[in-house]
Design a protein around this motif. Structure first.
Motif, short mmCIF file in Angstrom:
data_model
loop_
_atom_site.label_atom_id
_atom_site.label_comp_id
_atom_site.label_asym_id
_atom_site.label_seq_id
_atom_site.Cartn_x
_atom_site.Cartn_y
_atom_site.Cartn_z
N ASP A 34 9.78 -5.96 8.06
CA ASP A 34 8.71 -4.95 8.01
C ASP A 34 7.35 -5.62 7.88
OD1 ASP A 34 7.73 -2.34 8.03
OD2 ASP A 34 7.82 -2.17 5.84
N ASP A 98 2.05 -3.70 4.04
CA ASP A 98 3.36 -3.80 3.38
C ASP A 98 3.29 -4.47 2.00
OD1 ASP A 98 6.09 -3.09 3.47
OD2 ASP A 98 6.66 -5.15 3.94
N HIS A 125 3.90 1.28 1.82
CA HIS A 125 4.81 2.31 1.31
C HIS A 125 5.38 1.96 -0.07
CE1 HIS A 125 8.82 0.46 2.91
NE2 HIS A 125 7.91 -0.47 2.83
N HIS A 126 4.80 0.97 -0.75
CA HIS A 126 5.23 0.67 -2.12
C HIS A 126 4.48 1.55 -3.11
CE1 HIS A 126 6.36 -3.06 0.02
NE2 HIS A 126 7.41 -2.99 -0.77
N THR A 145 6.56 0.27 6.31
CA THR A 145 5.13 0.21 6.62
C THR A 145 4.92 0.30 8.13
OG1 THR A 145 4.69 -1.08 4.64
CG2 THR A 145 3.05 -1.21 6.39
N ASP A 177 13.77 -2.26 7.38
CA ASP A 177 13.47 -1.64 6.09
C ASP A 177 14.26 -0.35 5.84
OD1 ASP A 177 11.78 -3.44 4.84
OD2 ASP A 177 10.31 -1.90 4.30
MN MN Z 1 8.32 -2.66 3.77
#
Ligand code: MN
Ligand code: 5GP
Length: 343
Positions: A34, A98, A125-126, A145, A177
């Protein structure tokens, strides 16, 4: 569709890109599919609209990602430090892809990024993104991401700007991912994005082959050794873990990325709800945590190991020795026993 950018955010992002002469695109340390897919697709896109772009990753890619379109333009911070530093210093705009905090690039690159005069656009996306970027496109429900990179380009420039090479990269990010489309984070929209990528000429079978069917014999033997000799089960806590010392890794001619899937193999055991993998390196022990169901390994990694990630997949690094790290893990598993069992 995941979170939409507001009209103001779209205008702001367009303005930042349009007035930037030099753009740097970055992702996190130990880059995975990713990280690489997001960084290369965004770099290829920016180059296609006439921008001067440098792609910088803190360290190298495993061989199974080195075929990705855009790899040839990669500047690696650990081995091409001066070139990378100069590009970051001269940049007007830096994409953070990411990862949610600059320390995820490692201490050396973190310092250079912190001293940069450029403005930042963060796409990730964390959980808990830092607030250092002018535009933050964060959606923790997105499976990858790369999916957000697709939607960023779509909303700011139109999806027709995404070509076949960008599509290969975006697909690689989504596929790796999402555990090849099996995690709960996969949505109808994920499949709609993939459908559109196939229409742009994506060769999905090629991406699968390159990522999953290019094992070296040494890697298979290392995985065989780890599963047959090093897999431990803590029965009363529904937990499984594997550890590999640097000596064991050396004996199997370990190469970066070789142990990528091991923690998932431990988690795949019927009844197991928490799995961990410990990998000893020269200066630290890398930890990977995975869970099935509601046990939150992101919180587990954050609260106990100064790490992070997602609810069902998280990681950390520790300066404890390998035996100390395993002892600490076993102690914690007893402490969290009921939470794991009831998850
Ligand atoms: Mn990722
Ligand atoms: P992996 O186990 O595949 O290395 O990582 C799983 C997830 O945990 C990824 O989403 C990754 O971003 C996150 N992660 C891995 N290592 C670290 C770390 O050292 N610190 C933090 N904060 N997150 C990590």
């Amino acid at each position: 569709m995941p979170k939409k950018l507001s009209t103001e955010e779209i205008s702001l992002a367009q303005a930042l890109v349009s007035k930037a002469n030099r753009i740097v695109v970055t992702s996190h340390k130990n880059p995975d599919g990713d990280a690489a897919g997001s960084a290369f697709s965004m770099s290829l896109f920016l180059a296609s609209i006439g921008k001067n772009v440098t792609t910088i990753l803190p360290d190298g890619l495993p061989e199974f990602l080195q075929w990705l379109p855009g790899y040839e333009r990669l500047v690696q911070f650990d081995t091409q430090t001066e070139e990378a530093k100069a590009a970051i210093d001269e940049a007007d705009l830096i994409f953070v892809l990411d990862y949610n905090a600059l320390h995820r690039t490692g201490t050396d690159m973190q310092v250079v990024l912190e001293n940069a005069t450029a403005q930042f656009i963060l796409i990730d996306h964390h959980q808990m993104p830092g607030d250092f970027a002018v535009v933050t496109y964060s959606d923790t429900s997105a499976c990858s991401t790369a999916e957000l990179v697709y939607h960023f380009i779509e909303q700011c420039y139109g999806s027709e700007k995404i070509d076949q090479n960008m599509a290969q990269n975006i697909y690689c990010g989504i596929m790796t991912d999402s555990g090849s489309f099996r995690f709960p984070s996969v949505t109808p929209d994920t499949h709609r994005v993939v459908a559109s990528l196939i229409e742009k000429g994506l060769d999905h079978a090629l991406v699968h082959r390159q990522v999953y069917d290019t094992n070296m014999l040494d890697r298979l033997k290392l995985i065989g050794y780890a599963l047959s000799q090093k897999l431990e089960i803590i029965d009363d806590s529904l937990t499984a873990y594997i550890s590999l010392s640097s000596d064991e890794l050396r004996r199997h001619n370990h190469r970066q990325g070789d142990t990528e899937s091991l923690v998932n193999q431990a988690l795949s055991i019927k009844g197991v709800k928490l799995a961990a993998f410990f990998r000893e390196t020269n200066h630290e022990v890398k930890l990977s945590f995975r869970s099935k169901g509601s046990f939150d390994v992101n919180k587990f990694a954050r609260d106990n190991w100064n790490g992070g990630g997602h609810m069902n997949a998280a990681g950390a690094a520790t300066t404890l020795s390998l035996p100390e790290a395993i002892q600490k893990f076993k102690r914690l598993v007893q402490q969290y026993r009921l939470e794991i069992i009831n998850s």
